[in-house]
Scaffold this motif. Structure first.
Motif, PDB file in Angstrom:
ATOM      1  N   THR A 182       0.833  -1.209   0.000  1.00 34.05           N
ATOM      2  CA  THR A 182       0.000   0.000   0.000  1.00 34.05           C
ATOM      3  C   THR A 182       0.865   1.256   0.000  1.00 34.05           C
ATOM      4  O   THR A 182       0.578   2.223  -0.725  1.00 34.05           O
ATOM      5  CB  THR A 182      -0.929   0.001   1.229  1.00 34.05           C
ATOM      6  OG1 THR A 182      -1.761  -1.169   1.195  1.00 34.05           O
ATOM      7  CG2 THR A 182      -1.811   1.237   1.253  1.00 34.05           C
ATOM      8  N   PHE A 183       1.927   1.238   0.782  1.00 32.76           N
ATOM      9  CA  PHE A 183       2.851   2.368   0.817  1.00 32.76           C
ATOM     10  C   PHE A 183       3.446   2.628  -0.568  1.00 32.76           C
ATOM     11  O   PHE A 183       3.422   3.756  -1.072  1.00 32.76           O
ATOM     12  CB  PHE A 183       3.967   2.083   1.835  1.00 32.76           C
ATOM     13  CG  PHE A 183       5.055   3.116   1.863  1.00 32.76           C
ATOM     14  CD1 PHE A 183       4.894   4.288   2.584  1.00 32.76           C
ATOM     15  CD2 PHE A 183       6.245   2.914   1.180  1.00 32.76           C
ATOM     16  CE1 PHE A 183       5.905   5.251   2.614  1.00 32.76           C
ATOM     17  CE2 PHE A 183       7.255   3.855   1.204  1.00 32.76           C
ATOM     18  CZ  PHE A 183       7.086   5.030   1.923  1.00 32.76           C
ATOM     19  N   GLY A 184       3.962   1.584  -1.202  1.00 34.12           N
ATOM     20  CA  GLY A 184       4.605   1.748  -2.503  1.00 34.12           C
ATOM     21  C   GLY A 184       3.653   2.183  -3.604  1.00 34.12           C
ATOM     22  O   GLY A 184       3.988   3.050  -4.427  1.00 34.12           O
ATOM     23  N   LEU A 185       2.456   1.604  -3.629  1.00 25.38           N
ATOM     24  CA  LEU A 185       1.482   1.978  -4.654  1.00 25.38           C
ATOM     25  C   LEU A 185       1.074   3.439  -4.523  1.00 25.38           C
ATOM     26  O   LEU A 185       0.890   4.146  -5.519  1.00 25.38           O
ATOM     27  CB  LEU A 185       0.250   1.074  -4.558  1.00 25.38           C
ATOM     28  CG  LEU A 185       0.436  -0.386  -4.970  1.00 25.38           C
ATOM     29  CD1 LEU A 185      -0.849  -1.171  -4.730  1.00 25.38           C
ATOM     30  CD2 LEU A 185       0.863  -0.503  -6.432  1.00 25.38           C
ATOM     31  N   ASN A 186       0.928   3.904  -3.290  1.00 25.30           N
ATOM     32  CA  ASN A 186       0.565   5.305  -3.078  1.00 25.30           C
ATOM     33  C   ASN A 186       1.668   6.249  -3.537  1.00 25.30           C
ATOM     34  O   ASN A 186       1.401   7.286  -4.153  1.00 25.30           O
ATOM     35  CB  ASN A 186       0.253   5.550  -1.600  1.00 25.30           C
ATOM     36  CG  ASN A 186      -1.190   5.279  -1.244  1.00 25.30           C
ATOM     37  OD1 ASN A 186      -2.044   6.149  -1.373  1.00 25.30           O
ATOM     38  ND2 ASN A 186      -1.473   4.059  -0.816  1.00 25.30           N
ATOM     39  N   VAL A 187       2.911   5.889  -3.228  1.00 28.08           N
ATOM     40  CA  VAL A 187       4.028   6.754  -3.622  1.00 28.08           C
ATOM     41  C   VAL A 187       4.144   6.811  -5.138  1.00 28.08           C
ATOM     42  O   VAL A 187       4.287   7.895  -5.731  1.00 28.08           O
ATOM     43  CB  VAL A 187       5.342   6.256  -3.001  1.00 28.08           C
ATOM     44  CG1 VAL A 187       6.531   7.050  -3.557  1.00 28.08           C
ATOM     45  CG2 VAL A 187       5.303   6.387  -1.482  1.00 28.08           C
ATOM     46  N   LEU A 188       4.073   5.675  -5.797  1.00 33.13           N
ATOM     47  CA  LEU A 188       4.212   5.646  -7.250  1.00 33.13           C
ATOM     48  C   LEU A 188       3.039   6.331  -7.951  1.00 33.13           C
ATOM     49  O   LEU A 188       3.196   6.881  -9.040  1.00 33.13           O
ATOM     50  CB  LEU A 188       4.350   4.201  -7.734  1.00 33.13           C
ATOM     51  CG  LEU A 188       5.677   3.522  -7.376  1.00 33.13           C
ATOM     52  CD1 LEU A 188       5.652   2.054  -7.777  1.00 33.13           C
ATOM     53  CD2 LEU A 188       6.851   4.232  -8.041  1.00 33.13           C
ATOM     54  N   ALA A 189       1.858   6.289  -7.321  1.00 34.91           N
ATOM     55  CA  ALA A 189       0.693   6.967  -7.898  1.00 34.91           C
ATOM     56  C   ALA A 189       0.668   8.455  -7.571  1.00 34.91           C
ATOM     57  O   ALA A 189      -0.216   9.176  -8.034  1.00 34.91           O
ATOM     58  CB  ALA A 189      -0.591   6.318  -7.388  1.00 34.91           C
ATOM     59  N   LYS A 190       1.638   8.891  -6.748  1.00 36.15           N
ATOM     60  CA  LYS A 190       1.671  10.285  -6.283  1.00 36.15           C
ATOM     61  C   LYS A 190       0.350  10.674  -5.628  1.00 36.15           C
ATOM     62  O   LYS A 190      -0.228  11.745  -5.879  1.00 36.15           O
ATOM     63  CB  LYS A 190       2.008  11.241  -7.429  1.00 36.15           C
ATOM     64  CG  LYS A 190       3.405  11.025  -8.007  1.00 36.15           C
ATOM     65  CD  LYS A 190       3.695  11.995  -9.149  1.00 36.15           C
ATOM     66  CE  LYS A 190       5.146  11.903  -9.613  1.00 36.15           C
ATOM     67  NZ  LYS A 190       5.527  10.542 -10.068  1.00 36.15           N
ATOM     68  N   SER A 191      -0.146   9.781  -4.809  1.00 31.49           N
ATOM     69  CA  SER A 191      -1.422   9.983  -4.139  1.00 31.49           C
ATOM     70  C   SER A 191      -1.371  11.174  -3.189  1.00 31.49           C
ATOM     71  O   SER A 191      -0.415  11.320  -2.418  1.00 31.49           O
ATOM     72  CB  SER A 191      -1.803   8.729  -3.348  1.00 31.49           C
ATOM     73  OG  SER A 191      -2.909   8.975  -2.495  1.00 31.49           O
ATOM     74  N   PRO A 192      -2.391  12.020  -3.213  1.00 29.98           N
ATOM     75  CA  PRO A 192      -2.424  13.155  -2.278  1.00 29.98           C
ATOM     76  C   PRO A 192      -2.765  12.730  -0.856  1.00 29.98           C
ATOM     77  O   PRO A 192      -2.632  13.523   0.073  1.00 29.98           O
ATOM     78  CB  PRO A 192      -3.524  14.054  -2.860  1.00 29.98           C
ATOM     79  CG  PRO A 192      -4.440  13.097  -3.556  1.00 29.98           C
ATOM     80  CD  PRO A 192      -3.544  12.027  -4.127  1.00 29.98           C
ATOM     81  N   SER A 193      -3.233  11.499  -0.696  1.00 34.58           N
ATOM     82  CA  SER A 193      -3.643  11.013   0.625  1.00 34.58           C
ATOM     83  C   SER A 193      -2.906   9.731   0.997  1.00 34.58           C
ATOM     84  O   SER A 193      -3.480   8.823   1.595  1.00 34.58           O
ATOM     85  CB  SER A 193      -5.155  10.779   0.658  1.00 34.58           C
ATOM     86  OG  SER A 193      -5.870  11.967   0.396  1.00 34.58           O
ATOM     87  N   ALA A 194      -1.630   9.669   0.650  1.00 32.31           N
ATOM     88  CA  ALA A 194      -0.840   8.475   0.934  1.00 32.31           C
ATOM     89  C   ALA A 194      -0.789   8.178   2.431  1.00 32.31           C
ATOM     90  O   ALA A 194      -0.909   7.024   2.848  1.00 32.31           O
ATOM     91  CB  ALA A 194       0.574   8.630   0.379  1.00 32.31           C
ATOM     92  N   ALA A 195      -0.622   9.210   3.250  1.00 37.76           N
ATOM     93  CA  ALA A 195      -0.524   9.008   4.694  1.00 37.76           C
ATOM     94  C   ALA A 195      -1.792   8.363   5.246  1.00 37.76           C
ATOM     95  O   ALA A 195      -1.733   7.424   6.060  1.00 37.76           O
ATOM     96  CB  ALA A 195      -0.267  10.342   5.392  1.00 37.76           C
ATOM     97  N   VAL A 196      -2.941   8.822   4.785  1.00 29.66           N
ATOM     98  CA  VAL A 196      -4.221   8.275   5.251  1.00 29.66           C
ATOM     99  C   VAL A 196      -4.393   6.836   4.768  1.00 29.66           C
ATOM    100  O   VAL A 196      -4.835   5.960   5.518  1.00 29.66           O
ATOM    101  CB  VAL A 196      -5.384   9.146   4.763  1.00 29.66           C
ATOM    102  CG1 VAL A 196      -6.723   8.528   5.152  1.00 29.66           C
ATOM    103  CG2 VAL A 196      -5.262  10.548   5.337  1.00 29.66           C
ATOM    104  N   SER A 197      -4.035   6.577   3.530  1.00 24.33           N
ATOM    105  CA  SER A 197      -4.183   5.244   2.960  1.00 24.33           C
ATOM    106  C   SER A 197      -3.308   4.223   3.687  1.00 24.33           C
ATOM    107  O   SER A 197      -3.765   3.140   4.040  1.00 24.33           O
ATOM    108  CB  SER A 197      -3.830   5.275   1.474  1.00 24.33           C
ATOM    109  OG  SER A 197      -3.919   3.987   0.902  1.00 24.33           O
ATOM    110  N   VAL A 198      -2.046   4.570   3.920  1.00 22.61           N
ATOM    111  CA  VAL A 198      -1.130   3.653   4.603  1.00 22.61           C
ATOM    112  C   VAL A 198      -1.554   3.467   6.060  1.00 22.61           C
ATOM    113  O   VAL A 198      -1.513   2.356   6.590  1.00 22.61           O
ATOM    114  CB  VAL A 198       0.321   4.168   4.512  1.00 22.61           C
ATOM    115  CG1 VAL A 198       1.265   3.238   5.276  1.00 22.61           C
ATOM    116  CG2 VAL A 198       0.761   4.260   3.059  1.00 22.61           C
ATOM    117  N   GLY A 199      -1.974   4.546   6.703  1.00 25.24           N
ATOM    118  CA  GLY A 199      -2.474   4.427   8.069  1.00 25.24           C
ATOM    119  C   GLY A 199      -3.694   3.540   8.157  1.00 25.24           C
ATOM    120  O   GLY A 199      -3.843   2.748   9.098  1.00 25.24           O
ATOM    121  N   ALA A 200      -4.574   3.629   7.161  1.00 22.61           N
ATOM    122  CA  ALA A 200      -5.767   2.777   7.130  1.00 22.61           C
ATOM    123  C   ALA A 200      -5.379   1.310   6.962  1.00 22.61           C
ATOM    124  O   ALA A 200      -5.972   0.423   7.589  1.00 22.61           O
ATOM    125  CB  ALA A 200      -6.690   3.207   5.992  1.00 22.61           C
TER     126      ALA A 200
END
Length: 342
Positions: free
Chosen positions: A166-184
């Motif tokens: 989840t961490f890697g996918l968010n970073v590569l997608a340049k997600s604006p809510s990576a912190a929330v996604s990984v925390g979830a």
């Protein structure tokens, strides 16, 4: 089987009703297909992984025996969707549910129909793998030995893999809510797996628990050898998760190092130290302390630490806070440089 069929039919009808309602309200028909630049395998892997995650959380929360009341299972299940939507959404659309997938494809059939077949195959496969893993980590529910070494190591592997992916996918997608996604992701896997292995999912947490000399309720205290095995499994899971997100992005990777707002290593190392220490401290307080341990909110508190740490330190250090993720980043970047997925 009859009950399962009736449930599936009811879910499909509900999905169709919702999809038609959304199409009318939004004046737009939904479409099921991988995002541009991605194919069936990349989208399928994402759907499989998060359908697995959703299934293992559903199985572990209300169905597992011996863990006491699970009043928080609805929160954990909902947060799976939050974790997957930002991680897998930019690739597959983030459906994770055959009823939703079929309904969306039927309603949007004017622009093409058929992607739901491939998606549903991967989603059902994710559900079947989750059932097998559930039998391994919850062996006592099926007449086996209660939570042995195999169950604990499997639990740590699965949870760490899902977290790092989840961490890697968010970073590569340049997600604006990576912190929330990984925390979830951390929150829901903690709730699902803490009764099996303690759900450390982080070598730093495992070390903190070992040094404390305590263990979560219902989980045996680990010896030094068992802690080393746990750390080894976490690092392996982190490396495999990183290779997975790199493969999904056809060799995409990112470096481990100072962020955009750090000119040297001093600030990133300090940020990682402080927020990793916070994560470990909150874990110890909410799971091991005789006065502050809580069965209801420990997962939420632990997941919130990642949200806070990633949001505060992301631009400085990347907000990794996990040696397994750090090792994974290095392995994936090495693989990309070697042309492993080119």
């Amino acid at each position: 089987p009859k009950t399962a069929l009736l449930y599936s039919l009811a879910q499909l009808l509900g999905g169709l009703a919702a999809a038609y309602t959304a199409a009318v309200l939004c004046h737009k028909s939904p479409a099921i297909a991988p995002a541009p630049g991605f194919g069936v395998w990349q989208a399928g892997i994402c759907e499989l992984v998060y359908a697995f995650m959703l299934s293992i959380v559903v199985l572990s929360m209300p169905l597992a025996a011996g863990d006491g009341p699970n009043d928080f299972f609805g929160l954990a299940v909902g947060f799976v969707m939050l974790a997957g939507a930002y991680g897998a959404g930019p690739i597959s659309g983030g459906f994770f549910n055959p009823s939703v997938t079929i309904a969306m494809d039927v309603v949007g059939s004017a622009s093409g129909f058929g992607w739901c077949i491939a998606y549903v195959v991967f989603q059902l496969l994710g559900g079947m793998v989750a059932a097998l893993v559930f039998k391994v980590v919850r062996n006592e529910d099926f007449g086996g030995v209660r939570r042995g070494t195999v169950a604990e190591l499997t639990s740590e592997f699965v949870g760490t893999f899902l977290l790092v992916l989840t961490f890697g996918l968010n970073v590569l997608a340049k997600s604006p809510s990576a912190a929330v996604s990984v925390g979830a992701a951390l929150m829901c896997t903690t709730y699902a797996l803490s009764g099996v292995s303690g759900a450390h999912l982080n070598p730093a947490v495992t070390l903190a628990v070992l040094v404390s000399g305590r263990s979560p309720r219902g989980v045996a205290q680990k010896t030094k050898g068992q802690a080393c095995a746990c750390v080894g499994v976490q690092l392996l899971a982190g490396a495999l998760a990183a290779l997975t997100y790199s493969a999904v992005y056809l060799g995409g990777s990112f470096r481990l190092g100072p962020g955009l707002r750090a000119a040297s290593w001093d600030a990133p190392l300090a940020a990682e130290l402080v927020f990793t220490a916070l994560l470990c401290y909150v874990y110890l307080c909410t799971t091991l302390s005789e006065t502050t341990a809580t069965a209801a909110f420990h997962g939420l508190a632990i997941g919130a630490c990642v949200v806070v740490g990633s949001a505060a330190a992301g631009a400085v250090s990347g907000g990794v806070l996990n040696p397994a993720a750090s090792v994974g980043i290095v392995v994936a970047h090495w693989g990309a440089d070697a042309g492993l997925f080119a």
